[in-house]
Design a protein around this motif. Structure first.
Motif, PDB file in Angstrom:
ATOM      1  N   ILE A 191       1.008  -1.266   0.096  1.00  0.00           N
ATOM      2  CA  ILE A 191      -0.013   0.033  -0.183  1.00  0.00           C
ATOM      3  C   ILE A 191       0.706   1.365   0.041  1.00  0.00           C
ATOM      4  O   ILE A 191       0.466   2.419  -0.631  1.00  0.00           O
ATOM      5  N   ASP A 192       1.947   1.331   0.572  1.00  0.00           N
ATOM      6  CA  ASP A 192       2.780   2.407   0.709  1.00  0.00           C
ATOM      7  C   ASP A 192       3.165   3.006  -0.601  1.00  0.00           C
ATOM      8  O   ASP A 192       3.261   3.808  -0.951  1.00  0.00           O
ATOM      9  N   ASN A 193       3.702   1.822  -1.435  1.00  0.00           N
ATOM     10  CA  ASN A 193       4.230   2.026  -2.676  1.00  0.00           C
ATOM     11  C   ASN A 193       3.163   2.530  -3.654  1.00  0.00           C
ATOM     12  O   ASN A 193       3.669   3.373  -4.571  1.00  0.00           O
ATOM     13  N   LEU A 194       2.075   1.905  -3.579  1.00  0.00           N
ATOM     14  CA  LEU A 194       0.856   2.400  -4.381  1.00  0.00           C
ATOM     15  C   LEU A 194       0.569   3.715  -4.283  1.00  0.00           C
ATOM     16  O   LEU A 194       0.540   4.412  -5.057  1.00  0.00           O
ATOM     17  N   TYR A 195       0.432   4.174  -2.747  1.00  0.00           N
ATOM     18  CA  TYR A 195       0.286   5.413  -2.416  1.00  0.00           C
ATOM     19  C   TYR A 195       1.192   6.469  -3.202  1.00  0.00           C
ATOM     20  O   TYR A 195       1.073   7.410  -3.637  1.00  0.00           O
ATOM     21  N   GLU A 196       2.425   6.244  -2.894  1.00  0.00           N
ATOM     22  CA  GLU A 196       3.540   6.890  -3.559  1.00  0.00           C
ATOM     23  C   GLU A 196       3.417   6.980  -4.915  1.00  0.00           C
ATOM     24  O   GLU A 196       3.784   8.124  -5.579  1.00  0.00           O
ATOM     25  N   SER A 197       3.059   6.093  -5.788  1.00  0.00           N
ATOM     26  CA  SER A 197       2.783   6.313  -7.044  1.00  0.00           C
ATOM     27  C   SER A 197       1.726   7.171  -7.460  1.00  0.00           C
ATOM     28  O   SER A 197       1.718   7.589  -8.508  1.00  0.00           O
ATOM     29  N   LEU A 198       0.771   6.957  -6.636  1.00  0.00           N
ATOM     30  CA  LEU A 198      -0.499   7.886  -6.888  1.00  0.00           C
ATOM     31  C   LEU A 198      -0.253   9.239  -6.389  1.00  0.00           C
ATOM     32  O   LEU A 198      -1.047  10.233  -6.781  1.00  0.00           O
ATOM     33  N   ARG A 199       0.510   9.717  -5.356  1.00  0.00           N
ATOM     34  CA  ARG A 199       0.639  10.965  -4.695  1.00  0.00           C
ATOM     35  C   ARG A 199       0.665  12.012  -5.841  1.00  0.00           C
ATOM     36  O   ARG A 199       0.164  13.049  -5.770  1.00  0.00           O
ATOM     37  N   PRO A 200       1.585  11.841  -6.547  1.00  0.00           N
ATOM     38  CA  PRO A 200       1.690  13.030  -7.659  1.00  0.00           C
ATOM     39  C   PRO A 200       0.591  13.628  -8.196  1.00  0.00           C
ATOM     40  O   PRO A 200       0.159  14.678  -8.453  1.00  0.00           O
ATOM     41  N   LYS A 201      -0.379  12.494  -8.459  1.00  0.00           N
ATOM     42  CA  LYS A 201      -1.731  12.829  -8.978  1.00  0.00           C
ATOM     43  C   LYS A 201      -2.772  13.426  -8.192  1.00  0.00           C
ATOM     44  O   LYS A 201      -3.913  13.638  -8.715  1.00  0.00           O
ATOM     45  N   LEU A 202      -2.631  13.045  -6.881  1.00  0.00           N
ATOM     46  CA  LEU A 202      -3.547  13.218  -5.794  1.00  0.00           C
ATOM     47  C   LEU A 202      -3.093  14.690  -5.089  1.00  0.00           C
ATOM     48  O   LEU A 202      -4.214  15.361  -4.394  1.00  0.00           O
ATOM     49  N   GLU A 203      -1.913  14.946  -5.095  1.00  0.00           N
ATOM     50  CA  GLU A 203      -1.585  16.478  -4.461  1.00  0.00           C
ATOM     51  C   GLU A 203      -2.256  17.574  -4.454  1.00  0.00           C
ATOM     52  O   GLU A 203      -2.361  18.559  -3.707  1.00  0.00           O
ATOM     53  N   ASP A 204      -2.809  17.727  -5.766  1.00  0.00           N
ATOM     54  CA  ASP A 204      -3.497  18.944  -5.946  1.00  0.00           C
ATOM     55  C   ASP A 204      -4.896  19.064  -5.828  1.00  0.00           C
ATOM     56  O   ASP A 204      -5.749  20.168  -5.870  1.00  0.00           O
ATOM     57  N   LEU A 205      -5.710  17.940  -5.270  1.00  0.00           N
ATOM     58  CA  LEU A 205      -6.726  17.879  -4.954  1.00  0.00           C
ATOM     59  C   LEU A 205      -7.124  18.653  -3.430  1.00  0.00           C
ATOM     60  O   LEU A 205      -6.209  18.927  -2.963  1.00  0.00           O
TER      61      LEU A 205
END
Length: 124
Positions: free
Chosen positions: A75-89
């Motif tokens: 889960i931590d690696n999944l979150y890190e891979s998605l984080r750049p696309k979620l940061e501007d929410l």
């Protein structure tokens, strides 16, 4: 006995195109089919069905009382891979990974209409 294949939740939305973009661009789903007010999206073995609906009479977001849970590994690696696309929410739409008392590590994302998407992994 017949074999059960999967559970595919309907996710209500106010704008089909906006929700397709959210799930595909931010969470990595692929859109397999669209027609009128309906879309079928898949992420590996997980699928959802988007259904564009008129607004709720009470004015609350369509997803106000909707949620679904996606069980994952790493889960931590999944979150890190998605984080750049979620940061501007907007603030409050994403909750970074954390441990739950019920032995799950989770992160949460609110979609465009307020549906809460849980990603979780059992704590070993």
């Amino acid at each position: 006995m017949p074999r059960i294949l999967q559970l595919t939740p309907f996710v209500l939305c106010s704008s089909l195109s906006r929700q397709i973009a959210f799930y595909c661009d931010r969470l990595g789903f692929a859109c397999g089919f669209t027609q009128d007010n309906y879309a079928f999206l898949r992420l590996g073995p997980v699928a959802i069905r988007l259904l564009e609906c008129p607004p709720r009479a009470d004015g609350l977001p369509l997803g106000h009382e909707q949620s679904f849970y996606i069980d994952v590994e790493d889960i931590d690696n999944l979150y890190e891979s998605l984080r750049p696309k979620l940061e501007d929410l907007p603030e409050g739409r994403v909750r970074a990974p954390f441990d739950q008392a019920y032995q799950q590590r989770e992160f949460h994302v609110l979609d465009e209409d307020g549906t809460l998407v849980f990603f979780g992994e059992g704590i070993r």
